[in-house]
Structure formats: structure tokens, C-alpha cells
Design an enzyme around this catalytic site. Structure first.
Site, mmCIF file in Angstrom:
data_model
loop_
_atom_site.group_PDB
_atom_site.id
_atom_site.type_symbol
_atom_site.label_atom_id
_atom_site.label_comp_id
_atom_site.label_asym_id
_atom_site.label_seq_id
_atom_site.Cartn_x
_atom_site.Cartn_y
_atom_site.Cartn_z
ATOM 1 N N TRP A 107 6.887 2.007 71.561
ATOM 2 C CA TRP A 107 6.781 3.088 70.579
ATOM 3 C C TRP A 107 8.150 3.379 69.958
ATOM 4 O O TRP A 107 8.258 3.686 68.772
ATOM 5 C CB TRP A 107 6.237 4.353 71.255
ATOM 6 C CG TRP A 107 6.209 5.550 70.345
ATOM 7 C CD1 TRP A 107 5.230 5.890 69.460
ATOM 8 C CD2 TRP A 107 7.218 6.569 70.229
ATOM 9 N NE1 TRP A 107 5.558 7.051 68.802
ATOM 10 C CE2 TRP A 107 6.772 7.478 69.252
ATOM 11 C CE3 TRP A 107 8.443 6.792 70.844
ATOM 12 C CZ2 TRP A 107 7.520 8.606 68.887
ATOM 13 C CZ3 TRP A 107 9.181 7.907 70.478
ATOM 14 C CH2 TRP A 107 8.711 8.790 69.508
ATOM 15 N N HIS A 108 9.212 3.248 70.782
ATOM 16 C CA HIS A 108 10.542 3.570 70.268
ATOM 17 C C HIS A 108 11.027 2.557 69.243
ATOM 18 O O HIS A 108 11.792 2.903 68.344
ATOM 19 C CB HIS A 108 11.558 3.653 71.417
ATOM 20 C CG HIS A 108 11.471 4.930 72.169
ATOM 21 N ND1 HIS A 108 10.576 5.126 73.186
ATOM 22 C CD2 HIS A 108 12.149 6.096 72.048
ATOM 23 C CE1 HIS A 108 10.713 6.345 73.660
ATOM 24 N NE2 HIS A 108 11.654 6.971 72.987
ATOM 25 N N GLY A 109 10.621 1.318 69.377
ATOM 26 C CA GLY A 109 11.087 0.333 68.409
ATOM 27 C C GLY A 109 10.469 -1.021 68.672
ATOM 28 O O GLY A 109 10.094 -1.336 69.798
ATOM 29 N N PHE A 130 13.174 5.797 64.968
ATOM 30 C CA PHE A 130 11.990 5.544 65.784
ATOM 31 C C PHE A 130 10.764 6.126 65.097
ATOM 32 O O PHE A 130 9.678 5.973 65.458
ATOM 33 C CB PHE A 130 12.139 6.132 67.183
ATOM 34 C CG PHE A 130 13.387 5.643 67.882
ATOM 35 C CD1 PHE A 130 13.833 4.333 67.707
ATOM 36 C CD2 PHE A 130 14.122 6.476 68.685
ATOM 37 C CE1 PHE A 130 14.986 3.877 68.325
ATOM 38 C CE2 PHE A 130 15.272 6.038 69.320
ATOM 39 C CZ PHE A 130 15.701 4.733 69.133
#
Lengths: 478, 368
Positions: free
Chosen positions: A321-323, A478
């Protein structure tokens, strides 16, 4: 638009506040529409090309939500509506955030040279998750019918739109519906300004100040042992002060509008276990992952092995989800493994005698902090190779630079560590209670009220004076 | 009025008071000496030349400006003054491009210097952002316009530096503050403009400049993994456009100023690296510098020197810390050559020195 910019602080925020309270005297709905329009304007400044996508996303999810809440659908139709809604959200997120990553991996595996250039719309991860939660709750029958302006404001509300906190409709929409919040409350405005000031100072005074030290580990030169640790620790504190500073600013701004946002940080580096760390770090994301991923996967209800599997899956997806990069997958995997070890320890390890509890607490604190720092190396590095290089240097104590610069940097980091470990956090200082909608009561009643007031004013002023051009927040990407 | 409202007003008033006090302090101390040379407090200087130059131009007395990149950064002004009989001001900036150099020189021209000494690398003319889009150079400080002055005065960092400089100027505090002043925590750690970016006495010159380092750098840049970087930004058309705009136009606008321009004495390894790993880049370098030489030698107020062909220096790898950066001993030689007019390019044969360089590059064999 950035919170840490003069146009926002001197023009945008005062104008939106003034319009909100002026309209609040006349109507209960007009301020909501005003705030939603202001939020879209906030988003459009610098991200105008993605406004249409944001509006489409709102319309799509509101439409699906309407089907789930109002239309009389049968169980299979409801399931299908939910599936369409969630799949639509994930498809858009997948295209904009993960297509490039997927193609890169296909290229690496198949030796092809396919190129895609898709810009990442700012805040897409946040507003997608917010709306998936809304759809799931609508499917579960836990959502009342919301008016479109309130829903649109819930998604676009500018204090949280770009980098959270991740909001919950059940928490926010009732607040938007209240009439009381549309009238200026000096106490809330003051407390909001103080919290905003602390967040701004964290960003401009602390996070931006330590940022150059990060290059000691992640710069073009191969670091020595001490440089690798300085860089890794500098990033550990930069990220915390940057993101918690942003969250404080968001909470402070929202408080000026009479709206309480959820707390996102609770001194995470004071945690004595990884489980505790995740109850203190990016708390709204942890809650989201728990409620909408970990528990639907079965949580801890299907036996110990499934619990570990569910933890790993949740953290891997949390990392992704962050990257869209393998470094984030590695970061998520590490935290998943940490959590599994932590749970296994709780289950299998003998209970610790009460007299040894302080020692165990201290050991837990040190181990947790070190584990978190190691994981941040993956989070920060451009590639797995860079992360492994930095980590290998962190494990080579014989290779020291220890010049004048390194000693000064180490002292600098010690000051940051003291802030993170020994100072009460912003919410504690201000007595911010999101659930009971209370803030600053002890502060207002204190005998030293004036001293605190002037100290807080100085913090806000130093935060403003520290504003530099082109200093974005790390979580914007993000 | 309710208590919270009174508190809110007090809070806002205190914020405004601090926001006013900080710029007043910065204005009085003026750490960059942007408004006036330091008199009340000690003058202090920064090694961040892109920022510091804005103040130096207005606070220093000079008749000669010295411009260049990192190849010119270690020169001492006193050495220049002694060797050339001038009163110099060094404005060299590490890694600077031609837009930055031209912009800074144009600002310095407002002080009417008689002479400019310009260390001119070919690569400064590669395409680069305009100064206003360049985060590293505070262009408005140079212009001293409202935005520049506001961003200088309304700055916590400058207020902190001002406070520090003020403390250093108080006699009882001076020894302690001086001991604590260092370039890591403070932007303005130097007491003399002369010391900006020069090598410190404690620096071990033999350790910094030696053949081992030069050859290691050669190996590094010619490694097939990285050799593409040698060609980065080299494009004849763009480079010539930037040369015309940033160098020729500035020279033409200042006909009363003498421009002593020199091509610096890179180690021969720089060209050999291109010869072996990126021959097309070497062809562009030859082509661009040939055109530059032809153009500059036609301008009446320019004296062009080509030190690239000085074999005694460029083939002695012990003079270098990598393939281009030379030692203080070579700095001294450069000043000596400039004073005597050695290696000046003959306007009638502007390509002769380049041809000499080409022959050297062709013949050179890298020590194994």
C-alpha cells in the site's frame, strides 16, 4: 498545496475558516458545501489533472453505496454490488499505482521493454481506502444514508485528503452534520492553532533539519559503520517527525473547524514490543488493516498458523500500500515476521517475574526500536541492493569514519531521540481526546496557562519561520 | 470577552511579536551582509557559495572577479592578489552551470570590476534549469527584490544564525561561542572571506591528491556500468546556445571589462576516459571547445588561455584527486601562467592548442 507554506497559512486557511463560519450563521448545509469546494480547490492547486479522477471516484462509490444502503437488493445482488465497488476502486488504484511496477517485473522476467508512464495521483491510496471502508460497512448494513455533500466532504476534507489520517465515515459524517461545529469556538481555534504549530515545528524545525543527515547512509558514497547508522537513525526520526507533524497539523486545522480527527501517532518509538508499535504508529492505517483485511481474512479465529499467515498477508499488503516497489514488500514482510515472532513469544515464552518486568520492558524497547530501524532501511532505500548494502555496513563495526562531522551528527541525533523518547507527544500535551471530543482542558485550567500559551506561540512562530520552499511531506508519495 | 477569546488574542499577538522580532534581528545582524558590510557585529561567512556570493558581491571591495566551478573553488584570494596584482573576489561555485555563473557574474558587474578571470569547463554549457527554477541558488537574494528580502528576513535559520553571530560578538561570550562554531551546525562558520572553500591547514594534500586516486576515478568512470554518464547532457547545439547566451552575451554587454578565460588543466585521464569509453562525447568536447575558442578569440575584451595541453601538469597524475580536480600546487601554477600570459590562445590560430591536446590524447597510454 502544502500546509507548510505561506499561501496556505496566510491566505487559504483564514479565508476558508472565515467563509465556513460566515455561512454557518445562515445554514447548516452551506458550510459543508463550502468546505467540500475549498477541499477540491486545495487538491486542485498542484494536482488539477487528478481532480476529475477524484470526483469520479466519489460519484462511483456514492452510487454503489446508495445501492447498498437505499435500494432494495437481494443478498446476491448486494454481494455483486460490493464486489463491483471494491473491484472498481482496486482497479483504479492498481492502474495508477501498480501498473508501472507490474510492467517492470514483467520486463525483468520476460526480457521485454514495455514502457508505461503513469503519474501517481496524490492521495489516491488514502481516498481509496476510506471509500472501500465505506462500501464494506454499507454492505454490512452499518451505514445510514448520507447526503451527497456530506459524503463528498468526508472523502475530500482537505486536512486529511493527501496523507491521512484515514477517516471513518461513522466518525466524520455525524460531525459534519452537527450545527455546533459551524460556529466559531475560541477554545477549539486556540487549541487547533497550538496543535497545528507543534506539527509545523516538527516538520520545518525537526524533520527538515535532520533530512541532510539521511544521505550519510543513502547518498552516493558507500557508508562506513557509523555513517550507515547515522543515516538510518536520521531517517527513523525524520519520518516520524515529518509524518506525525503532518498528522498534528491535520488535527489542528480540523479542530479550528470544530471537527475532531482521529489520532494517528502515540509516541511509537516508546513502544516495548512490535505489537505495541503498531498500536502507536500510523494508527488509523493499522485500524483499517485490522478491520478490513486482517479480521475478514479470519484474524486469530482460525488457529495459530492461520493467524500468522493472516498477519503476514496483512503486513505484506500494508507494505505494498505504501508504494509499488519490492523495498516496500520487504518492509511489510519484515514487520509481518516481527509480529509473528512477537505473538509466538507471548504464547510460548514463560511469564516474566514481576521484579524483572522493568528490565524486560527495557530490553523489549531496545529490540523493538532496533527492529523498526532495520525495517526503515528497506522503506527508505531506492532498491533492495541499496538496503542490503546499508544493512551490511551497519553490521561492520570495524569500518569507522568517526570524524568531527560524524560525532556532531551523532549528537544531533541524540537530541532527536530525546524528543521522541522522553517528551510527551502533542496529543498528551494538549489533552486531546478524540472519542470524548475534548481538548486542552488541563491547559486552560493550568496556573501556568500564560507561560504555556506564550511558549506555544513561540513554537508556532518558529515553525512558520522554518518554512522552506519545496519541502514536501514524505507520505505525499504514498 | 470570554477567557478563551482573550487567550486566543494573546496567543496570536505573541506569534506576531516573534514573527516581527526575528526579521528585525536578522536585519540588524545581517549575516549575509546583504544590506551593509558588517560593522556592529563580527563578519562571518558561509561555505555555501551560491548563497554567500549574493552577500559578498555587495559587501566586499574588489576590482577583479574570479568565477568557475569546483576546479576554481580552492583558490585563495590573497594568492590571486599577490600573483596578479589585483583585489580579487572569488565567486566560484562547485558544480555550477553556465546559467548560474552568468547570473552571478552579471550581478557582480553592477560593482564595475575591471577584470574577470573565468575558469571555463566545457560541461557547464550543458542544458540546466534556469536560475529561478534552480533550488540551490537563491536568485532573489542577488536581485534583492521584495521576495528575496522577505525570504531572507522571514527565516528561522537566518534568525538563528543572527543570534549566534550576535553572541559571538559579545566579548565575554566570544571564546566559548567561537569554539562551538562549526560548519556542521551553523551556516556562517568562517571569520574571513579569504577562507571560503579553501583547503584547511589540517588537510593532508598528499592524501587528497595522488596518482592512485586519479587512476581509481578513471577506472570508476570508464566502468561499462557507469560510462553512460560521461555522455550525459553533451549535445553540441544546446551547449553552443548556452555558451552564446551565458558567456558571449555577458562579455559583449561589458566591453570595458577584460575577461581572462581559461580552459582548466584537467588530467589527461579525463579525455582518455572519453576516448576509451565514450568517443562520441570526446568528439563533442573537441567540437564545442573548438567553436568556443574561435568565438572567444574574436572578442576584443577576451584573452583566452588553454591549459589543457600543459603536459607537465596534466600527465603527472599525482596532481589530481580524480580525473579533473587539481592540487593547490597547480592552482599556483595557473596564477603564474595567467600573470605571465603563458599558454594564451593565438587569435590567428585558435585551434592550435586543441590540436596539440588531441595528439596527446591519441598517444596516451594509461599506466597499468
Amino acid at each position: 498545496m502544502l500546509f507548510n507554506s505561506y499561501p496556505f497559512i496566510l491566505l487559504f486557511l483564514p479565508a476558508v475558516l472565515a467563509g465556513y463560519f460566515w455561512l454557518g450563521r445562515r445554514s447548516n448545509l452551506a458550510p459543508v458545501i463550502w468546505l467540500a469546494l475549498a477541499s477540491l480547490t486545495f487538491y486542485a492547486i498542484g494536482n488539477w489533472q487528478f481532480v476529475a479522477l477524484l470526483l469520479l471516484s466519489i460519484a462511483f462509490n456514492y452510487g454503489i453505496g446508495h445501492l447498498l444502503i437505499v435500494a432494495k437488493l437481494g443478498p446476491s445482488q448486494r454481494k455483486a454490488a460490493l464486489a463491483v465497488g471494491v473491484a472498481g476502486d482496486l482497479l483504479v488504484l492498481g492502474i495508477f499505482k501498480y501498473a508501472g511496477f507490474a510492467i517492470d517485473n514483467i520486463n525483468a522476467l520476460a526480457g521485454t521493454h514495455i514502457a508505461v508512464h503513469i503519474l501517481l495521483p496524490v492521495g489516491i491510496s488514502f481516498y481509496t481506502f476510506t471509500q472501500i471502508a465505506f462500501l464494506v460497512d454499507a454492505y454490512r448494513g452499518q451505514v445510514a444514508a448520507y447526503a451527497l455533500p456530506h459524503y463528498a466532504l468526508f472523502v475530500t476534507y482537505f486536512p486529511h485528503l493527501i496523507a491521512g489520517p484515514i477517516l471513518h465515515h461513522k466518525d466524520m459524517i455525524p460531525q459534519f452534520e452537527q450545527e455546533r461545529s459551524k460556529h466559531p469556538q475560541s477554545h477549539l481555534i486556540l487549541c487547533g492553532l497550538i496543535i497545528f504549530g507543534m506539527g509545523l515545528f516538527k516538520k520545518t524545525g525537526l524533520a527538515d533539519g535532520i533530512q541532510p543527515l539521511v544521505m550519510q547512509a543513502f547518498g552516493p558514497n558507500t557508508p562506513t559503520f557509523d555513517q550507515a547508522w547515522i543515516g538510518a537513525l536520521a531517517y527513523t526520526f525524520q519520518l516520524y517527525f515529518d509524518f506525525s507533524g503532518y498528522s498534528d497539523m491535520a488535527i489542528g486545522i480540523s479542530l479550528m473547524f470544530g471537527i475532531f480527527l482521529p489520532v494517528n501517532f502515540n509516541s511509537p518509538y516508546k513502544a516495548t514490543s512490535i505489537i505495541e508499535f503498531w498500536r502507536r504508529w500510523h494508527m488509523t492505517l493499522s485500524q483499517f488493516l485490522r478491520d478490513y483485511l486482517y479480521i475478514p481474512l479470519g484474524g486469530n479465529r482460525l488457529g495459530r498458523v492461520r493467524r500468522y499467515v493472516n498477519l503476514m498477508v496483512t503486513m505484506l499488503l500494508g507494505g505494498l500500500w505504501h508504494g509499488a516497489a519490492w523495498t516496500f514488500v520487504a518492509w511489510g514482510a519484515l514487520h509481518g515476521a516481527y509480529l509473528c515472532i512477537n505473538h509466538a513469544w507471548i504464547h510460548f515464552a514463560p511469564p516474566i517475574p514481576r521484579r524483572l518486568a522493568p528490565v524486560a520492558g527495557f530490553v523489549g524497547f531496545v529490540l523493538t526500536f532496533l527492529a523498526v530501524v532495520v525495517a526503515w532501511v528497506f522503506f527508505r532505500a531506492d532498491s533492495l541492493a541499496t538496503a542490503l548494502l546499508v544493512l551490511s555496513k551497519m553490521a561492520e563495526p570495524g569500518n569507522l569514519a568517526l570524524g568531527r562531522g560524524e560525532i556532531a551528527y551523532a549528537l544531533f541525533i541524540a537530541v532527536y531521540a530525546a524528543f521522541a523518547w522522553f517528551m510527551p507527544n502533542t496529543m498528551k500535551l494538549m489533552g486531546y481526546d478524540h472519542r470524548s471530543r475534548k481538548v486542552g482542558e488541563a491547559f486552560a485550567a493550568s496556573r501556568l496557562h500564560s507561560v504555556y500559551l506564550y511558549a506555544a506561540a513561540a513554537v508556532l512562530a518558529f515553525g512558520v519561520l522554518g518554512i522552506q520552499s519545496r519541502s514536501e511531506f514524505i507520505y505525499f508519495r504514498f | 470577552m470570554s477567557t478563551p477569546t482573550k487567550s486566543l488574542i494573546k496567543f496570536l499577538a505573541a506569534v506576531v511579536a516573534v514573527l516581527v522580532a526575528a526579521p528585525v534581528l536578522t536585519f540588524i545582524v545581517d549575516p549575509l551582509q546583504l544590506f551593509r558590510p558588517a560593522r556592529v557585529v563580527d563578519a562571518m561567512y558561509s561555505i555555501d557559495s551560491r548563497m554567500q556570493n549574493a552577500g559578498l558581491i555587495h559587501s566586499q571591495t574588489f576590482d577583479t572577479v574570479f568565477m568557475g566551478t569546483s576546479l576554481a573553488i580552492h583558490f585563495r584570494q590573497s594568492d590571486m592578489d599577490k600573483a596578479l596584482g589585483v583585489r580579487s573576489l572569488k565567486l566560484a561555485m562547485s558544480g555550477s552551470n553556465s546559467h548560474e555563473q552568468s547570473f552571478v557574474l552579471a550581478t557582480a558587474m553592477e560593482r564595475h570590476p575591471a577584470r574577470v578571470i573565468w575558469e571555463m569547463d566545457d560541461w557547464i554549457f550543458r542544458d540546466a534549469p534556469e536560475v529561478d527554477a534552480n533550488a540551490y541558488i537563491p536568485a532573489d537574494f542577488y536581485r534583492r527584490n521584495a521576495r528575496g528580502i522577505a525570504s531572507y528576513l522571514v527565516s528561522g535559520a537566518m534568525a538563528r544564525e543572527s543570534l549566534w553571530i550576535l553572541a559571538r560578538s559579545v566579548p565575554p561570550l566570544r571564546p566559548v561561542v567561537t569554539r562551538l562554531t562549526n560548519g556542521i551546525m551553523f551556516k556562517f562558520p568562517l571569520a574571513q572571506a579569504e577562507d571560503i572553500n579553501v583547503l584547511r591547514p589540517s588537510d593532508n594534500v598528499a592524501e587528497i591528491y595522488n596518482a592512485g586516486k586519479a587512476l581509481a576515478a578513471f577506472k570508476f568512470i570508464t566502468d561499462p556500468v557507469r560510462s553512460n554518464y560521461l555522455a550525459e547532457g553533451y549535445e553540441t547545439g544546446a551547449m553552443m546556445r548556452n555558451f552564446e547566451r551565458d558567456a558571449v552575451a555577458l562579455i559583449a554587454q561589458n566591453p570595458s571589462v577584460t575577461f581572462d578565460i581559461y580552459f582548466p588543466p584537467y588530467s589527461i585521464l579525463q579525455f582518455v576516459a572519453m576516448r576509451d569509453a565514450s568517443p562520441t562525447t570526446l568528439a563533442i568536447v573537441y567540437d564545442v571547445t573548438a567553436r568556443i575558442a574561435q568565438r572567444l578569440t574574436q572578442l576584443p575584451n577576451v584573452r583566452l588561455y588553454d591549459f589543457r595541453r600543459v603536459k607537465d601538469v596534466t600527465h603527472d597524475l599525482g596532481n589530481y584527486s580524480d580525473v579533473v580536480h587539481h592540487s593547490p600546487a597547480v592552482d599556483a601554477k595557473v596564477l603564474h601562467w595567467l600573470a605571465r600570459g603563458d599558454y594564451r590562445v593565438d587569435p590567428k590560430m585558435p585551434l592550435a592548442s586543441l590540436d596539440e591536446l588531441k595528439a596527446q590524447v591519441e598517444a596516451y597510454r594509461v599506466p597499468q
